[in-house]
Design a protein around this motif. Structure first.
Motif, PDB file in Angstrom:
ATOM      1  N   GLU A 191       0.814  -1.215   0.000  1.00 12.15           N
ATOM      2  CA  GLU A 191       0.000   0.000   0.000  1.00 12.15           C
ATOM      3  C   GLU A 191       0.848   1.266   0.000  1.00 12.15           C
ATOM      4  O   GLU A 191       0.524   2.250  -0.667  1.00 12.15           O
ATOM      5  CB  GLU A 191      -0.946   0.025   1.217  1.00 12.15           C
ATOM      6  CG  GLU A 191      -2.038  -1.023   1.187  1.00 12.15           C
ATOM      7  CD  GLU A 191      -1.603  -2.349   1.768  1.00 12.15           C
ATOM      8  OE1 GLU A 191      -2.460  -3.221   1.934  1.00 12.15           O
ATOM      9  OE2 GLU A 191      -0.397  -2.511   2.076  1.00 12.15           O
ATOM     10  N   LYS A 192       1.950   1.225   0.751  1.00 11.21           N
ATOM     11  CA  LYS A 192       2.788   2.426   0.868  1.00 11.21           C
ATOM     12  C   LYS A 192       3.404   2.818  -0.468  1.00 11.21           C
ATOM     13  O   LYS A 192       3.757   3.990  -0.681  1.00 11.21           O
ATOM     14  CB  LYS A 192       3.891   2.184   1.895  1.00 11.21           C
ATOM     15  CG  LYS A 192       4.885   1.101   1.526  1.00 11.21           C
ATOM     16  CD  LYS A 192       5.923   0.913   2.607  1.00 11.21           C
ATOM     17  CE  LYS A 192       6.947  -0.140   2.226  1.00 11.21           C
ATOM     18  NZ  LYS A 192       6.338  -1.454   1.918  1.00 11.21           N
ATOM     19  N   ASP A 193       3.534   1.859  -1.393  1.00 14.50           N
ATOM     20  CA  ASP A 193       4.108   2.168  -2.697  1.00 14.50           C
ATOM     21  C   ASP A 193       3.204   3.074  -3.524  1.00 14.50           C
ATOM     22  O   ASP A 193       3.657   3.705  -4.490  1.00 14.50           O
ATOM     23  CB  ASP A 193       4.378   0.872  -3.476  1.00 14.50           C
ATOM     24  CG  ASP A 193       5.393  -0.024  -2.771  1.00 14.50           C
ATOM     25  OD1 ASP A 193       6.309   0.524  -2.139  1.00 14.50           O
ATOM     26  OD2 ASP A 193       5.250  -1.259  -2.845  1.00 14.50           O
ATOM     27  N   ALA A 194       1.918   3.122  -3.154  1.00 15.83           N
ATOM     28  CA  ALA A 194       0.967   3.942  -3.908  1.00 15.83           C
ATOM     29  C   ALA A 194       0.957   5.404  -3.460  1.00 15.83           C
ATOM     30  O   ALA A 194       0.319   6.240  -4.095  1.00 15.83           O
ATOM     31  CB  ALA A 194      -0.438   3.357  -3.784  1.00 15.83           C
ATOM     32  N   GLU A 219      -1.055   2.990 -11.762  1.00 11.71           N
ATOM     33  CA  GLU A 219       0.118   2.900 -10.877  1.00 11.71           C
ATOM     34  C   GLU A 219      -0.120   1.860  -9.791  1.00 11.71           C
ATOM     35  O   GLU A 219       0.736   1.006  -9.516  1.00 11.71           O
ATOM     36  CB  GLU A 219       0.393   4.250 -10.217  1.00 11.71           C
ATOM     37  CG  GLU A 219       0.938   5.327 -11.127  1.00 11.71           C
ATOM     38  CD  GLU A 219       1.140   6.628 -10.359  1.00 11.71           C
ATOM     39  OE1 GLU A 219       1.399   6.581  -9.136  1.00 11.71           O
ATOM     40  OE2 GLU A 219       1.023   7.706 -10.985  1.00 11.71           O
ATOM     41  N   MET A 220      -1.286   1.939  -9.144  1.00  7.80           N
ATOM     42  CA  MET A 220      -1.606   0.986  -8.082  1.00  7.80           C
ATOM     43  C   MET A 220      -1.690  -0.437  -8.619  1.00  7.80           C
ATOM     44  O   MET A 220      -1.297  -1.395  -7.948  1.00  7.80           O
ATOM     45  CB  MET A 220      -2.918   1.375  -7.398  1.00  7.80           C
ATOM     46  CG  MET A 220      -2.800   2.603  -6.515  1.00  7.80           C
ATOM     47  SD  MET A 220      -4.281   2.866  -5.495  1.00  7.80           S
ATOM     48  CE  MET A 220      -5.359   3.587  -6.709  1.00  7.80           C
ATOM     49  N   LEU A 221      -2.186  -0.561  -9.836  1.00 10.76           N
ATOM     50  CA  LEU A 221      -2.290  -1.886 -10.438  1.00 10.76           C
ATOM     51  C   LEU A 221      -0.907  -2.500 -10.636  1.00 10.76           C
ATOM     52  O   LEU A 221      -0.726  -3.712 -10.483  1.00 10.76           O
ATOM     53  CB  LEU A 221      -3.026  -1.786 -11.778  1.00 10.76           C
ATOM     54  CG  LEU A 221      -3.363  -3.110 -12.471  1.00 10.76           C
ATOM     55  CD1 LEU A 221      -4.266  -3.963 -11.588  1.00 10.76           C
ATOM     56  CD2 LEU A 221      -4.030  -2.849 -13.813  1.00 10.76           C
ATOM     57  N   GLY A 222       0.077  -1.659 -10.953  1.00 10.97           N
ATOM     58  CA  GLY A 222       1.444  -2.156 -11.086  1.00 10.97           C
ATOM     59  C   GLY A 222       1.961  -2.726  -9.775  1.00 10.97           C
ATOM     60  O   GLY A 222       2.574  -3.811  -9.752  1.00 10.97           O
ATOM     61  N   HIS A 223       1.713  -2.016  -8.657  1.00 12.50           N
ATOM     62  CA  HIS A 223       2.142  -2.522  -7.351  1.00 12.50           C
ATOM     63  C   HIS A 223       1.372  -3.792  -6.986  1.00 12.50           C
ATOM     64  O   HIS A 223       1.944  -4.745  -6.450  1.00 12.50           O
ATOM     65  CB  HIS A 223       1.912  -1.455  -6.275  1.00 12.50           C
ATOM     66  CG  HIS A 223       2.603  -0.157  -6.544  1.00 12.50           C
ATOM     67  ND1 HIS A 223       3.933  -0.081  -6.888  1.00 12.50           N
ATOM     68  CD2 HIS A 223       2.139   1.127  -6.539  1.00 12.50           C
ATOM     69  CE1 HIS A 223       4.261   1.187  -7.074  1.00 12.50           C
ATOM     70  NE2 HIS A 223       3.201   1.933  -6.872  1.00 12.50           N
ATOM     71  N   TRP A 224       0.077  -3.795  -7.274  1.00 11.87           N
ATOM     72  CA  TRP A 224      -0.766  -4.963  -7.010  1.00 11.87           C
ATOM     73  C   TRP A 224      -0.269  -6.164  -7.800  1.00 11.87           C
ATOM     74  O   TRP A 224      -0.198  -7.284  -7.282  1.00 11.87           O
ATOM     75  CB  TRP A 224      -2.214  -4.627  -7.388  1.00 11.87           C
ATOM     76  CG  TRP A 224      -3.172  -5.770  -7.252  1.00 11.87           C
ATOM     77  CD1 TRP A 224      -3.891  -6.109  -6.149  1.00 11.87           C
ATOM     78  CD2 TRP A 224      -3.524  -6.715  -8.269  1.00 11.87           C
ATOM     79  NE1 TRP A 224      -4.670  -7.218  -6.410  1.00 11.87           N
ATOM     80  CE2 TRP A 224      -4.470  -7.610  -7.708  1.00 11.87           C
ATOM     81  CE3 TRP A 224      -3.132  -6.897  -9.604  1.00 11.87           C
ATOM     82  CZ2 TRP A 224      -5.025  -8.663  -8.432  1.00 11.87           C
ATOM     83  CZ3 TRP A 224      -3.682  -7.953 -10.319  1.00 11.87           C
ATOM     84  CH2 TRP A 224      -4.613  -8.812  -9.744  1.00 11.87           C
ATOM     85  N   ASN A 225       0.105  -5.930  -9.048  1.00 13.09           N
ATOM     86  CA  ASN A 225       0.557  -7.009  -9.915  1.00 13.09           C
ATOM     87  C   ASN A 225       1.858  -7.614  -9.400  1.00 13.09           C
ATOM     88  O   ASN A 225       2.023  -8.841  -9.373  1.00 13.09           O
ATOM     89  CB  ASN A 225       0.745  -6.481 -11.335  1.00 13.09           C
ATOM     90  CG  ASN A 225       0.848  -7.602 -12.351  1.00 13.09           C
ATOM     91  OD1 ASN A 225       0.422  -8.720 -12.116  1.00 13.09           O
ATOM     92  ND2 ASN A 225       1.416  -7.287 -13.506  1.00 13.09           N
ATOM     93  N   THR A 226       2.768  -6.749  -8.961  1.00 16.06           N
ATOM     94  CA  THR A 226       4.024  -7.243  -8.401  1.00 16.06           C
ATOM     95  C   THR A 226       3.776  -8.088  -7.160  1.00 16.06           C
ATOM     96  O   THR A 226       4.308  -9.188  -7.018  1.00 16.06           O
ATOM     97  CB  THR A 226       4.960  -6.067  -8.047  1.00 16.06           C
ATOM     98  OG1 THR A 226       5.272  -5.345  -9.237  1.00 16.06           O
ATOM     99  CG2 THR A 226       6.242  -6.558  -7.405  1.00 16.06           C
ATOM    100  N   TYR A 227       2.946  -7.572  -6.252  1.00 17.10           N
ATOM    101  CA  TYR A 227       2.628  -8.308  -5.029  1.00 17.10           C
ATOM    102  C   TYR A 227       2.027  -9.671  -5.338  1.00 17.10           C
ATOM    103  O   TYR A 227       2.438 -10.702  -4.792  1.00 17.10           O
ATOM    104  CB  TYR A 227       1.668  -7.505  -4.157  1.00 17.10           C
ATOM    105  CG  TYR A 227       1.020  -8.335  -3.062  1.00 17.10           C
ATOM    106  CD1 TYR A 227       1.733  -8.694  -1.922  1.00 17.10           C
ATOM    107  CD2 TYR A 227      -0.290  -8.778  -3.190  1.00 17.10           C
ATOM    108  CE1 TYR A 227       1.152  -9.473  -0.933  1.00 17.10           C
ATOM    109  CE2 TYR A 227      -0.880  -9.560  -2.200  1.00 17.10           C
ATOM    110  CZ  TYR A 227      -0.160  -9.902  -1.080  1.00 17.10           C
ATOM    111  OH  TYR A 227      -0.727 -10.682  -0.104  1.00 17.10           O
ATOM    112  N   ASN A 228       1.045  -9.703  -6.219  1.00 19.59           N
ATOM    113  CA  ASN A 228       0.355 -10.960  -6.500  1.00 19.59           C
ATOM    114  C   ASN A 228       1.205 -11.925  -7.307  1.00 19.59           C
ATOM    115  O   ASN A 228       1.012 -13.137  -7.219  1.00 19.59           O
ATOM    116  CB  ASN A 228      -0.977 -10.684  -7.202  1.00 19.59           C
ATOM    117  CG  ASN A 228      -2.043 -10.244  -6.222  1.00 19.59           C
ATOM    118  OD1 ASN A 228      -2.656 -11.052  -5.540  1.00 19.59           O
ATOM    119  ND2 ASN A 228      -2.241  -8.932  -6.123  1.00 19.59           N
ATOM    120  N   THR A 229       2.156 -11.390  -8.081  1.00 16.43           N
ATOM    121  CA  THR A 229       3.072 -12.275  -8.795  1.00 16.43           C
ATOM    122  C   THR A 229       3.988 -12.994  -7.813  1.00 16.43           C
ATOM    123  O   THR A 229       4.144 -14.216  -7.867  1.00 16.43           O
ATOM    124  CB  THR A 229       3.899 -11.486  -9.829  1.00 16.43           C
ATOM    125  OG1 THR A 229       3.023 -10.871 -10.771  1.00 16.43           O
ATOM    126  CG2 THR A 229       4.851 -12.412 -10.566  1.00 16.43           C
TER     127      THR A 229
END
Length: 362
Positions: free
Chosen positions: A85-88, A210-220
């Motif tokens: 979350e903090k990455d957003a 932008e948030m989707l990019g962080h979400w994608n990294t986390y879920n990967t």
């Protein structure tokens, strides 16, 4: 269809999954919704509120953002967080205080005031802690005149929003509020391909990307760990010496199941660094081979559970409902009994919903 006279407030745990942000994005843009406020709950209230405030500011919307209840009513389970979350948080918001950003810090108090003065619809797309606290603080609100749309519950199985505050779910279902419930069973039927989000063009839409990019990294990396995948690299005959030490250290971290359990945020950072190395060396055969293994774990679709609430409020004629008495079990599982206390949405026009969602992904 509702009119501009109808007012909505949103209770959300925005920041962890992308569907909260998408629901807020739609609510701010929908011509038939007058969004009065966004109230965060469940976890780090400063992070969640700053994410919501960023979206509101980028959209040019005037709605207030407020921090609600961080903890479950009984303090268990712990609040949900991906660690990403903090990455957003954008730099211009990171070091500012909530007061500097004009974020209301007494969210429940403000929520109660707005319910009493404007009687808006509550759209709850998070654990029900804010709603339960509001009727606890002001019992006069516990009436059928207060309408709440809930994304939550799953038949005979735990669901995120109920599970992360079982007591709040129990109190709200046991209240006199006019409740319309969209279960996880219904809202999980339709997902959107990741590429659909590439069409978002507004400033708040770009922020969702932008948030989707962080979400994608986390879920990967989460998929990488849960699948039991590992990365091998040459160690024999001195071949490993051609790989920088920091890269082999990253691989050792990724292959350590205890590290991801004990240090999830550090693991996520290591994974992000690892992806960066792969991107920079994608034309080299060894790195290309690892990239294929990682790509197997990358999400291909995004759940959009929370957007169903906005659709349900604005398109009641597209819903199929039944009256029932709903209850929640000790682990957040929902059961359906005979009665007419609650309205349960059992189905909707999915083709129309797809078109509705597609309109707001442009």
């Amino acid at each position: 269809m509702i009119t501009m006279a109808n007012k909505i407030i949103l209770s959300t745990d925005i920041g962890s999954d992308i569907d909260d942000a998408l629901a807020l994005h739609i609510a701010m843009r929908h011509p038939e919704i007058d969004l009065l406020g966004v109230y965060t709950t469940n976890g780090d209230m400063e992070l969640r509120a700053k994410i919501a405030k960023t979206m509101v500011d980028l959209s040019g919307h005037q709605t207030i953002v407020a921090t609600g209840e961080a903890d479950a009513l009984q303090g268990h389970p712990t609040a949900y967080s991906t660690g990403s979350e903090k990455d957003a948080i954008r730099p211009e918001y990171k070091d500012k205080s909530l007061s500097d950003l004009e974020i209301v810090e007494d969210g429940v108090g403000d929520l109660v005031s707005r319910l009493k003065s404007d009687n808006p619809i509550i759209a709850s797309i998070a654990p029900l802690t804010n709603v339960a606290r509001a009727i606890e603080v002001e019992p006069s609100l516990d009436t059928p005149e207060t309408k709440v749309y809930i994304m939550g519950g799953r038949l005979n199985n735990p669901e995120h929003n109920f599970r992360h505050d079982v007591e709040a779910a129990r109190q709200v279902l046991g209240s006199n509020l006019d409740l319309v419930v969209l279960s996880g069973d219904l809202c999980g039927k339709y997902r959107r391909p990741l590429e659909d989000f590439e069409t978002l063009e507004s400033p708040s839409g770009h922020y969702i990307q932008e948030m989707l990019g962080h979400w994608n990294t986390y879920n990967t990396w989460r998929g990488f760990v849960m699948s039991g995948a590992s990365v091998d690299y040459p160690r024999m005959s001195g071949q490993g010496a051609r790989f920088p030490k920091y890269f082999t250290n990253l691989i050792d971290i990724l292959n350590d199941p205890s590290f991801v359990k004990d240090h999830p945020e550090e693991y996520a950072l290591a994974f992000a660094s690892f992806i960066g190395v792969l991107e920079a060396n994608k034309d080299r055969p060894f790195f290309s081979e690892i990239s294929k293994k990682v790509e197997e774990q990358m999400p291909k679709e995004v759940a959009v559970h929370d957007t169903y609430i906005i659709y349900a409020i604005t398109h009641p004629d597209k819903l199929k409902t039944q009256k029932a008495n709903l209850a929640v079990g000790p682990n957040g599982e929902m059961s359906i009994g005979k009665g007419n206390k609650h309205t349960l949405v059992t189905d909707l026009d999915f083709e129309h919903f797809k078109g509705f969602l597609g309109e707001y992904l442009r």
